[in-house]
Design a protein around this motif. Structure first.
Motif, PDB file in Angstrom:
ATOM      1  N   SER A 214       8.518  35.701 -17.179  1.00  0.00           N
ATOM      2  CA  SER A 214       9.862  35.833 -16.599  1.00  0.00           C
ATOM      3  C   SER A 214       9.856  36.658 -15.322  1.00  0.00           C
ATOM      4  O   SER A 214      10.840  36.657 -14.587  1.00  0.00           O
ATOM      5  N   GLY A 215       8.763  37.402 -15.063  1.00  0.00           N
ATOM      6  CA  GLY A 215       8.704  38.264 -13.881  1.00  0.00           C
ATOM      7  C   GLY A 215       9.672  39.426 -13.950  1.00  0.00           C
ATOM      8  O   GLY A 215      10.011  40.025 -12.936  1.00  0.00           O
TER       9      GLY A 215
ATOM     10  N   GLN B 241      10.178  36.228 -32.963  1.00  0.00           N
ATOM     11  CA  GLN B 241      11.374  35.405 -32.888  1.00  0.00           C
ATOM     12  C   GLN B 241      11.269  34.230 -33.863  1.00  0.00           C
ATOM     13  O   GLN B 241      10.172  33.798 -34.218  1.00  0.00           O
ATOM     14  N   ASN B 242      12.411  33.712 -34.263  1.00  0.00           N
ATOM     15  CA  ASN B 242      12.404  32.524 -35.104  1.00  0.00           C
ATOM     16  C   ASN B 242      11.890  31.344 -34.299  1.00  0.00           C
ATOM     17  O   ASN B 242      12.236  31.179 -33.140  1.00  0.00           O
ATOM     18  N   LEU B 243      11.064  30.537 -34.942  1.00  0.00           N
ATOM     19  CA  LEU B 243      10.550  29.362 -34.243  1.00  0.00           C
ATOM     20  C   LEU B 243      11.591  28.258 -34.278  1.00  0.00           C
ATOM     21  O   LEU B 243      12.157  27.958 -35.322  1.00  0.00           O
ATOM     22  N   ASP B 244      11.830  27.663 -33.113  1.00  0.00           N
ATOM     23  CA  ASP B 244      12.766  26.557 -33.021  1.00  0.00           C
ATOM     24  C   ASP B 244      12.054  25.293 -33.496  1.00  0.00           C
ATOM     25  O   ASP B 244      10.903  25.041 -33.157  1.00  0.00           O
TER      26      ASP B 244
ATOM     27  N   ASN C 281      11.666  30.675 -25.979  1.00  0.00           N
ATOM     28  CA  ASN C 281      11.841  32.116 -26.069  1.00  0.00           C
ATOM     29  C   ASN C 281      12.525  32.690 -24.827  1.00  0.00           C
ATOM     30  O   ASN C 281      13.378  33.567 -24.918  1.00  0.00           O
ATOM     31  N   TYR C 282      12.118  32.194 -23.668  1.00  0.00           N
ATOM     32  CA  TYR C 282      12.646  32.747 -22.417  1.00  0.00           C
ATOM     33  C   TYR C 282      13.763  31.893 -21.823  1.00  0.00           C
ATOM     34  O   TYR C 282      14.341  32.253 -20.810  1.00  0.00           O
ATOM     35  N   HIS C 283      14.021  30.743 -22.440  1.00  0.00           N
ATOM     36  CA  HIS C 283      15.143  29.890 -22.028  1.00  0.00           C
ATOM     37  C   HIS C 283      15.863  29.447 -23.288  1.00  0.00           C
ATOM     38  O   HIS C 283      15.812  28.270 -23.664  1.00  0.00           O
ATOM     39  N   PRO C 284      16.535  30.398 -23.961  1.00  0.00           N
ATOM     40  CA  PRO C 284      17.095  30.105 -25.290  1.00  0.00           C
ATOM     41  C   PRO C 284      18.107  28.958 -25.300  1.00  0.00           C
ATOM     42  O   PRO C 284      18.274  28.310 -26.327  1.00  0.00           O
ATOM     43  N   THR C 285      18.761  28.701 -24.174  1.00  0.00           N
ATOM     44  CA  THR C 285      19.775  27.641 -24.181  1.00  0.00           C
ATOM     45  C   THR C 285      19.229  26.326 -23.618  1.00  0.00           C
ATOM     46  O   THR C 285      19.990  25.427 -23.276  1.00  0.00           O
ATOM     47  N   THR C 286      17.913  26.214 -23.527  1.00  0.00           N
ATOM     48  CA  THR C 286      17.305  25.038 -22.907  1.00  0.00           C
ATOM     49  C   THR C 286      17.689  23.733 -23.615  1.00  0.00           C
ATOM     50  O   THR C 286      17.880  23.700 -24.837  1.00  0.00           O
TER      51      THR C 286
END
Lengths: 173, 233
Positions: free
Chosen positions: B38-39, B103-106, B223-228
């Motif tokens: 994510s930088g 985190q929970n795995l999608d 994880n870094y784009h939860p609403t993807t």
């Protein structure tokens, strides 16, 4: 005198106190180094709290381990006289892990696993025979300058700093 | 890939750890910890700051060499034993490694599915790499922005573009039987190469705007784009 007659008792309880201080100091000195290493293991999950704790400990451990080491040296010196030989051996054995931790607090073991690229150098595109045509590269282009970072190299070093077209960058993979 | 100057200060980064299988880097100057993918500074004096992203591609060396004959290529470090460098198909081999994160795995996709992720405005979308290879080029709209994603004939190089030129949407399909991937737009029949440039036809010389793409594992992208969103046929 009163003082002299009480002295053996005092000395015994004082020695016990110093031993306790010694052990507590060693445990703290070890803990501040071992806990972040334990939390940040590559194939284990990390919680936000765990990362915060690791960060805080990594920041203070270089100072704290030095203080702990100095303390342990002084306490050991105090205990040394009047200790039987096997207790002296135990004193040395107890201090060693703390000295190791003091050194470890100044190391970055992630850079032991993946050494930073210590000899950054680049080949012209047509001379880079060490890369197969089918290998994937991270390619960047800026102000007319183009650079390729082979994924094979980046998957090991993970990050490489460079200046491309005048812009300082860090290539990461 | 990130710019390494923050608030006018040049930072020097080191590998400093791992956070749920994405690495953390530490800068020498402030000691802050930064998340690679994510930088963003996640801990330390610069917490909350973001590195400015630098546009880059993941393409094969063969393709890059043709496009950038004056380019330069990072050399291996001679002090690192050759066997320490992983094989070229590293990301495929890594797909065998189990995922163990906080985190929970999608469940939308298996966690190690390689996806090509794009972010347009505030919306993100993931395209399973295998699907992309099969369907290349994929034309799509992400939060109202028409895009085209494509994989080269090498089956590895990936690029994305906005398929819009002066407000006019273009529909693309692959030209049959061409050695390199060539796209045709349905509107004018112009031919487009892998750099997003029209090489012949009425639109010859025109250039599509690039869209940054990131090849990543599904669990990390999510994880870094939860609403993807996820591309489906």
């Amino acid at each position: 005198m009163n003082l002299i007659s009480a002295s053996p008792e005092n000395s015994k309880s004082t020695r016990r106190l110093v031993w306790t201080a010694l052990l507590v100091t060693i445990v703290i000195g070890l803990a501040v180094v071992v806990i972040p290493i334990w939390i940040i293991q590559p194939f284990k999950p990390q919680s936000q709290r765990g990362l915060e704790v690791s960060y805080a400990l990594r920041r203070i451990s270089p100072y704290l381990t030095i203080i702990a080491s100095l303390g342990v040296v002084m306490l050991t010196a105090w205990l040394w006289r009047g200790s039987r030989w096997f207790l002296k051996v135990i004193l040395v054995i107890l201090a060693l892990p703390l000295f190791a931790a003091t050194w470890m607090a100044r190391q970055n073991h992630f850079e032991w696993m993946f050494k930073p690229h210590a000899n950054l150098a680049y080949a012209p595109a047509h001379e880079a025979a060490y890369v197969d045509d089918g290998d994937v590269v991270l390619a960047v282009q800026n102000h007319g300058e183009a650079v390729a970072y082979p994924v094979r190299l980046m998957a090991y070093h993970h990050l490489v700093q460079d200046v491309v077209g005048g812009t300082p960058i860090v290539a990461t993979y | 890939m990130w710019e390494s100057v923050v608030n006018g200060q040049q930072l020097h980064f080191h590998l400093a750890g791992i956070n749920n299988q994405n690495f953390i880097m530490r800068d020498e100057e402030t000691g802050s910890w930064w998340q690679q993918v994510s930088g963003e500074a996640i801990l330390g004096p610069l917490k909350g700051q973001k590195l400015r992203s630098v546009f880059h591609d993941e393409v094969t060396f063969g393709l890059w060499k043709k496009e950038q004959q004056q380019g330069r290529v990072l050399k291996p470090d001679p002090t690192v034993p050759a066997k320490s460098y992983p094989p070229a198909n590293w990301d495929e081999r890594m797909s065998q490694v189990p995922v163990n994160i906080a985190q929970n795995l999608d469940k939308t996709l298996p966690p190690r599915t390689l996806v090509v992720g794009i972010t347009v405005g505030t919306a993100s979308k993931a395209y399973p790499f295998e699907t992309l290879v099969k369907q290349s080029p994929i034309i799509d709209d992400v939060s109202g922005v028409p895009i085209v994603l494509m994989v080269g004939r090498d089956g590895k190089s990936v690029r994305g573009f906005q398929r819009i030129l002066e407000g006019r949407k273009l529909e693309f399909f692959a030209k049959k039987d061409s050695q390199e991937l060539v796209l045709l737009d349905a509107e004018t029949g112009s031919e487009w190469d892998f750099t997003g440039k029209a090489i012949s036809g009425p639109l010859a010389g025109r250039q599509l705007k690039t869209v940054p793409v990131l090849k990543d594992y599904w669990f990390d992208w999510k994880n870094y784009h939860p609403t993807t969103f996820v591309y489906e046929l």
